[in-house]
Scaffold this active site. Structure first.
Site, short mmCIF file in Angstrom:
data_model
loop_
_atom_site.label_atom_id
_atom_site.label_comp_id
_atom_site.label_asym_id
_atom_site.label_seq_id
_atom_site.Cartn_x
_atom_site.Cartn_y
_atom_site.Cartn_z
N CYS A 295 0.80 -1.22 0.00
CA CYS A 295 0.00 0.00 0.00
C CYS A 295 0.83 1.27 0.00
CB CYS A 295 -0.94 0.00 1.20
SG CYS A 295 -1.93 -1.50 1.31
N HIS B 254 -2.93 7.93 6.01
CA HIS B 254 -3.11 6.62 5.39
C HIS B 254 -4.52 6.11 5.69
CE1 HIS B 254 -1.91 2.94 3.48
NE2 HIS B 254 -2.13 2.22 4.56
N GLU C 289 -1.31 4.95 13.47
CA GLU C 289 -1.00 6.19 12.77
C GLU C 289 -1.20 7.39 13.69
OE1 GLU C 289 -1.72 8.39 8.47
OE2 GLU C 289 -2.97 6.67 9.01
N LYS D 174 -9.68 7.53 1.80
CA LYS D 174 -10.08 6.15 1.50
C LYS D 174 -11.55 5.93 1.81
CE LYS D 174 -5.59 3.83 2.09
NZ LYS D 174 -4.72 5.02 2.33
N PHE E 15 1.61 -3.06 4.63
CA PHE E 15 1.96 -4.37 5.17
C PHE E 15 3.45 -4.62 4.94
CE2 PHE E 15 -2.42 -6.70 4.88
CZ PHE E 15 -2.82 -6.04 6.02
#
Length: 402
Positions: free
Chosen positions: A159, A291, A302, A323, A387
């Protein structure tokens, strides 16, 4: 070290098939997350996603081209065409790089091939299966479309892929290795195999993406691409180009810890490195494009990372997580989210985070919700944490200050 600016941007994503449409819907807080329409949907436990709607590849490519292009490469090529058109770039093709990020490459092509062999019992697959599925396909097709003969390659860091791609292009320009670059990311994982694999991780939400909200229950997948034209500030000003933003810093780190669980230290170090390269104090940051996946672990980690970098001021920095609007575009996430940064820098509007329910004490941030936040935002950070503990952060400033 040369200064680097963005002079062109193009995108195909669930919100729109171009920059203006995408930015308008981001600013309006419109969510493209809807019920999925894919083959074998009834065999999936997850029924929502953010698909690119009304995509008609035959309007962009002839039959011969389409035989070579997986969906992720189609998105990338159209985005690159838009970016080049906006930049109006005159370039030395041997001094122009193409760097694209992707996590899955031609996953739909791969899924179709497996279906043909294992489910339908066929003994042959499409003759261009390998050129279609290889992760470097999008970068190669962009280079061939525009005759670009500098460094061309793909980055695959889950990502964080597109932030790594843009950051590497920025570094090449700064150092003098190249004079221009097309950089971004593209992804198309919304197929049965791709979604079934993600279901196995148990990180997918059944109903919505709610970053940093109490009651959040996972991520929602999307698809799409965004590509940017990068060039030196001096060259852009000399030819009278419109500067969309200046990239002033890039930080990348590794957690070297767990393959799926994030470590706030790695994310904090990446933000700190981006600021250090830019020569900026934490107090200079006006906005963070997070993110923000909507998973319990990522958002908590985060938030902790932001507090490590900014201290008590972390609670006053406007944060958004787009997102929630366009889904998690995996390897293309950072590229499409960079459009939200351009919205803040150029239009003075931070896109809102959708799906918010109520505050989470573990995510005590100034989250922009409900409607866009207006103001003057001169310096922004764009976060991407993947990841494998792979972190990539871009620092950008207003183009008018370049």
């Amino acid at each position: 070290m040369r200064r680097v600016v963005i002079t062109g941007a193009g995108t195909v994503n669930p919100l729109g098939h171009g920059l203006a449409e995408t930015m308008a819907l981001m600013q309006a807080g419109t969510s493209a997350i809807k019920p999925l329409d894919i083959a074998d949907q009834d065999m999936l436990s997850i029924s929502i996603g953010a698909q690119v709607a009304d995509w008609k590849p035959e309007t962009h490519f002839d039959k011969g081209q389409l035989s070579l292009l997986d969906r992720h490469a189609q998105f990338a090529l159209v985005s690159a065409r838009q970016a080049m058109a906006q930049a109006g770039l005159m370039h030395d093709p041997q001094r122009c790089a193409v760097i694209m990020g992707t996590a899955g490459g031609g996953l739909i092509t791969q899924d179709d091939a497996y279906r043909a062999v294992y489910a339908e019992g066929k003994t042959r697959v499409h003759p261009f299966t390998v050129p279609r599925l290889m992760p470097s396909a999008a970068a190669s097709h962009i280079s061939m479309e525009f005759g670009l003969k500098g460094p061309v390659f793909s980055v695959s860091s889950a990502c964080a892929s597109s932030n790594h791609a843009i950051g590497l292009a920025y570094q090449m320009l700064r150092s003098g290795m190249v004079d221009t670059a097309l950089a971004g990311g593209s992804e198309a994982m919304l197929c049965f195999g791709g979604l079934k694999a993600w279901e196995g991780l148990r990180v997918m939400s059944p109903d919505a993406c709610r970053p940093f909200s109490k009651g959040r229950n996972g991520m929602v997948q999307g698809e799409g691409a965004a590509v940017f034209v990068l060039e030196t500030r001096d060259a852009a000003l000399a030819r009278g180009a419109t500067v969309l933003a200046e990239i002033v810093g890039f930080g990348m780190t590794s957690d070297a810890g767990d393959i799926v669980m994030p470590d706030p230290d790695g994310a904090a170090r990446a933000m700190g490195l981006a600021l250090a390269e830019a020569g900026l104090a934490p107090e200079a940051v006006d906005h963070i494009n997070a993110h923000g996946t909507g998973t319990a672990a990522n958002d908590r980690s985060e938030t902790a990372a932001i507090y490590r970098v900014f201290g008590p001021r972390a609670a006053q920095i406007p944060v958004t997580a787009t997102k929630s609007l366009h889904g998690h575009l995996i390897g293309a996430a950072g590229a499409v989210e960079l459009i939200g940064c351009l919205s803040a820098l150029n239009d003075g509007l931070i896109p809102p985070t959708a799906g918010y329910l109520e505050p989470d004490p573990d995510c005590a941030l100034d989250l922009v919700t409900e409607k866009a936040r207006a103001g003057q935002f001169d310096t922004v950070l764009s976060n991407a944490f993947a990841f494998g503990g792979l972190n990539a952060v871009l620092a950008l400033q207003r183009g008018s200050g370049a």
